[in-house]
Design a protein around this motif. Structure first.
Motif, PDB file in Angstrom:
ATOM      1  N   PHE A  80      12.483  72.841  45.262  1.00 14.41           N
ATOM      2  CA  PHE A  80      13.175  72.331  46.614  1.00 14.41           C
ATOM      3  C   PHE A  80      14.213  73.270  46.886  1.00 14.41           C
ATOM      4  CE2 PHE A  80      12.231  67.957  45.370  1.00 14.41           C
ATOM      5  CZ  PHE A  80      11.055  67.822  46.218  1.00 14.41           C
ATOM      6  N   TYR A  81      15.014  73.998  45.817  1.00 10.87           N
ATOM      7  CA  TYR A  81      16.102  74.763  46.084  1.00 10.87           C
ATOM      8  C   TYR A  81      16.034  76.189  45.317  1.00 10.87           C
ATOM      9  CZ  TYR A  81      17.406  69.972  46.584  1.00 10.87           C
ATOM     10  OH  TYR A  81      17.447  68.564  46.967  1.00 10.87           O
ATOM     11  N   ASN A  82      14.803  76.703  45.494  1.00  9.45           N
ATOM     12  CA  ASN A  82      14.826  78.040  44.927  1.00  9.45           C
ATOM     13  C   ASN A  82      15.591  79.166  45.517  1.00  9.45           C
ATOM     14  OD1 ASN A  82      12.702  77.477  46.848  1.00  9.45           O
ATOM     15  ND2 ASN A  82      11.894  79.530  46.664  1.00  9.45           N
ATOM     16  N   ASP A  83      16.031  78.894  46.572  1.00 12.90           N
ATOM     17  CA  ASP A  83      16.987  79.866  47.193  1.00 12.90           C
ATOM     18  C   ASP A  83      18.380  79.639  47.664  1.00 12.90           C
ATOM     19  OD1 ASP A  83      15.953  78.438  49.509  1.00 12.90           O
ATOM     20  OD2 ASP A  83      16.548  79.896  50.777  1.00 12.90           O
ATOM     21  N   THR A 128       9.324  80.291  54.637  1.00 13.57           N
ATOM     22  CA  THR A 128       8.266  81.177  54.041  1.00 13.57           C
ATOM     23  C   THR A 128       8.454  81.343  52.596  1.00 13.57           C
ATOM     24  OG1 THR A 128       9.837  83.017  54.476  1.00 13.57           O
ATOM     25  CG2 THR A 128       8.060  82.445  56.232  1.00 13.57           C
ATOM     26  N   LEU A 129       9.491  80.709  51.951  1.00 14.55           N
ATOM     27  CA  LEU A 129       9.590  80.929  50.401  1.00 14.55           C
ATOM     28  C   LEU A 129       9.497  79.420  49.741  1.00 14.55           C
ATOM     29  CD1 LEU A 129      12.695  83.303  50.042  1.00 14.55           C
ATOM     30  CD2 LEU A 129      10.258  83.837  50.031  1.00 14.55           C
ATOM     31  N   ASP A 130       8.890  78.428  50.861  1.00 15.22           N
ATOM     32  CA  ASP A 130       8.822  77.092  50.209  1.00 15.22           C
ATOM     33  C   ASP A 130       7.697  76.901  48.927  1.00 15.22           C
ATOM     34  OD1 ASP A 130       8.612  74.208  50.372  1.00 15.22           O
ATOM     35  OD2 ASP A 130       9.138  74.224  52.104  1.00 15.22           O
ATOM     36  N   ASN A 131       8.412  76.280  48.004  1.00 13.34           N
ATOM     37  CA  ASN A 131       7.467  75.776  47.005  1.00 13.34           C
ATOM     38  C   ASN A 131       7.126  74.367  46.754  1.00 13.34           C
ATOM     39  OD1 ASN A 131       7.391  78.277  45.893  1.00 13.34           O
ATOM     40  ND2 ASN A 131       9.474  78.003  44.624  1.00 13.34           N
TER      41      ASN A 131
END
Length: 191
Positions: A80-83, A128-131
């Motif tokens: 959820f919070y990779n960035d 776009t960077l959603d995991n």
């Protein structure tokens, strides 16, 4: 609407557009729908409908299925919070709660997003960077909806309201102004 809430949120919005409320002599109403890395579910569809009634591999590998009927996530920071900076992600992770497993298998009802009133008033934010909901899944849901969406991409993970709150807020304000300017039967929907 964000993430899972795209299904129940769109059902809850059904019949509450500003035009529908005005026709019933009621004030207020919904001027537009914004989906933020959210599920776009059709009437009768479940979260697992598109994957043969099973949780997709890109979902199941990230979930913890618990014996009490709940499900959680394996690595919330990465999913959820990779960035999101650790100082912001840590309290968000601490506040996460499990979700009933049945929510993935419960059919959605008729969605508001399919209503003609929302033509020109439905938007989708791609992350776009959603995991959690990968871009390919976001794209497939929009393509399968059969309606036009105003789309915008943020180069973020699943929660741009934590990683890019100012940019998301500014975009949302512009989108709402756009929704309010769309005419219905020769009238601006919101005055």
């Amino acid at each position: 609407m964000h993430s899972y809430s795209g299904g129940p949120g769109s059902m809850a919005a059904k019949g509450l557009s500003v035009a529908e409320r005005r026709n019933r002599g009621q004030p207020g109403g919904i001027v537009g729908l914004i989906f933020l890395a959210a599920f776009v579910a059709h009437d009768g569809q479940t979260l697992v409908s598109g994957s043969g009634g099973q949780l997709s591999p890109w979902v199941i590998e990230k979930l913890v299925l618990k014996p009490n009927g709940q499900m959680g996530v394996t690595n919330a920071k990465e999913v959820f919070y990779n960035d999101v900076p650790d100082a912001v992600a840590s309290p968000a992770i601490a506040n996460l709660r499990d979700q009933a497993r049945s929510t993935a298998f419960t059919p959605c009802g008729p969605p508001a997003w399919a209503d003609d009133f929302y033509n020109g008033r439905r938007a989708y934010v791609h992350t776009t960077l959603d995991n959690a909901i990968p871009t390919f899944a976001q794209d497939a849901m929009l393509q399968g909806s059969g309606v036009q969406w105003d789309t915008h991409s943020f180069n973020t993970g699943h929660c741009p309201f934590l990683s890019q709150p100012k940019q998301l807020s500014m975009w949302t304000d512009r989108q709402i102004a756009k929704f309010k300017s769309v005419r219905v039967n020769g009238r601006v929907a919101v005055s």
